[in-house]
Design an enzyme around this catalytic site. Structure first.
Site, PDB file in Angstrom:
ATOM      1  N   ARG A  63       0.831  -1.196   0.000  1.00 36.04           N
ATOM      2  CA  ARG A  63       0.000   0.000   0.000  1.00 36.04           C
ATOM      3  C   ARG A  63       0.871   1.254   0.000  1.00 36.04           C
ATOM      4  NH1 ARG A  63      -3.270  -1.736   5.228  1.00 36.04           N
ATOM      5  NH2 ARG A  63      -1.148  -2.433   5.662  1.00 36.04           N
ATOM      6  N   ASP A  65       0.849   5.706   0.585  1.00 40.93           N
ATOM      7  CA  ASP A  65       0.134   6.790   1.261  1.00 40.93           C
ATOM      8  C   ASP A  65      -0.464   7.766   0.265  1.00 40.93           C
ATOM      9  OD1 ASP A  65       0.925   5.770   3.718  1.00 40.93           O
ATOM     10  OD2 ASP A  65       2.738   6.994   3.807  1.00 40.93           O
ATOM     11  N   ARG A 210       9.254   8.472   4.676  1.00 40.99           N
ATOM     12  CA  ARG A 210       9.077   9.923   4.727  1.00 40.99           C
ATOM     13  C   ARG A 210       9.625  10.505   6.028  1.00 40.99           C
ATOM     14  NH1 ARG A 210       2.889  10.612   3.489  1.00 40.99           N
ATOM     15  NH2 ARG A 210       3.412  12.807   3.948  1.00 40.99           N
TER      16      ARG A 210
END
Length: 331
Positions: A63, A65, A210
């Site tokens: 997955r 973001d 991130r």
């Protein structure tokens, strides 16, 4: 060149199929289908359903973001009807929005699972390091106006390589029961005004890359020293770390599987970095417990290893889906 291989329009495919999806994630909440926001998964399933004239459910390799992009998001699905390779690819792309496309599609073994058999996921984070704001790259790179020392960022990042507890780089809302992950490599290089963070791991906790990039940028600016990343790692406290880097600079570029599953090789993205010339699968994977389990060749001492999700300890090849989303590894 493999990139220009002609698609088969005569053979009607009936077994499990794998495909690669490329997308600009700017307009989406991420890959996973949600009821309250647009997602890439929803668009892909709707496009494939139009080709099949009935519902299609897809499973992805990892997955992403909100706002994150992908150039090699590997998926699989079990087609409800027989269609040719060309019909699936051309038909899906004709029904997809312009910011999503199917790159390739191939038949795979019935036991292939895009998510649970992935040995590694690789991302590239692109920073445009120049005084003026970006124009052409504004949607697929993060802008930093302050001069960055890419060499210092690279040196600082090497403490992250290996099996580590990444609690300091984990979002507060992360559902994973453990922050233990195996980071295979992380490299930071400058190419003109581009600073690229290239990272590969078995999996990631929520916002892990991130958050790492946010801390590395502070090192590159000189507001933190090169030992900053090591200190954060030892603290295991997200509240002590730097701000999360924007999603627009992050690109999911590869998902790796055992060699028994033959998937097309292609240059790693994004196209902004095509000059680097690296193709998928060129680097050796580490001989880690998770890699051995996913390949079905675990060692006796691997049993109960902290890097293994609970469902893998009972189901070595990842055939059975975890009982709850909280037990799944994050992408």
């Amino acid at each position: 060149m493999p990139l220009f291989k002609r698609l088969d329009e005569n053979t009607r495919l009936t077994g499990r199929l794998a495909a690669a999806v490329e997308y600009d994630g700017s307009a989406y909440c991420g890959w996973q289908r949600l009821k309250h926001a647009p997602s890439v998964q929803y668009e892909v399933e709707q496009a494939l359903a139009r080709v099949a004239s009935q519902p299609v459910t897809v499973h992805c390799s990892g997955r992403t973001d909100s706002g994150v992009h992908a150039t090699r998001q590997v998926i699989h699905f079990d087609p409800p009807v027989a269609r040719s390779q060309k019909a699936w690819v051309f038909g899906a792309n004709a029904n997809l929005p312009r910011d999503i496309a199917i790159r390739w599609l191939v038949p795979v073994a019935d036991d292939f699972h895009a998510r649970f058999l992935a040995l590694a996921r690789r991302y590239r984070y692109v920073i445009l390091n120049q005084p003026s704001r970006p124009v052409l790259e504004r949607a697929n790179a993060t802008w930093c106006r302050d001069p960055l020392d890419a060499d210092a960022m690279h040196r600082a990042a090497q403490v992250l390589v290996g099996e580590r507890d990444f609690s300091s780089f984990r979002a507060a809302g992360c559902q994973s029961k453990t922050a233990w992950r195996h980071l295979h490599f992380i490299e930071v290089h400058r190419h003109g005004q581009l600073v690229v963070v290239d990272v590969q791991a078995n999996a990631y906790v929520h916002h892990m890359i991130r958050n790492i990039v946010g801390a590395l940028v502070d090192v590159g600016r000189g507001s933190q020293d090169e030992d900053y990343i090591a200190r954060l790692l030892s603290l295991r406290d997200r509240t002590q770390a730097s701000a999360t880097a924007p999603g627009c600079g992050l690109h999911f570029v590869d998902s790796l599987y055992d060699s028994q599953y033959v998937l097309p090789r292609e240059p790693l993205g994004p196209n902004l970095l095509a000059f680097l010339g690296e193709w998928t699968g060129e680097r050796e994977l580490p001989d880690s417990p998770l890699v051995r389990y996913r390949r079905g060749r675990p060692l006796a001492e691997d049993e109960g290893h902290p890097s293994l999700p609970k469902y893998l300890k009972k189901h070595p090849k990842g055939q059975r889906r975890p009982a709850s989303a909280a037990e799944e590894e994050s992408p």
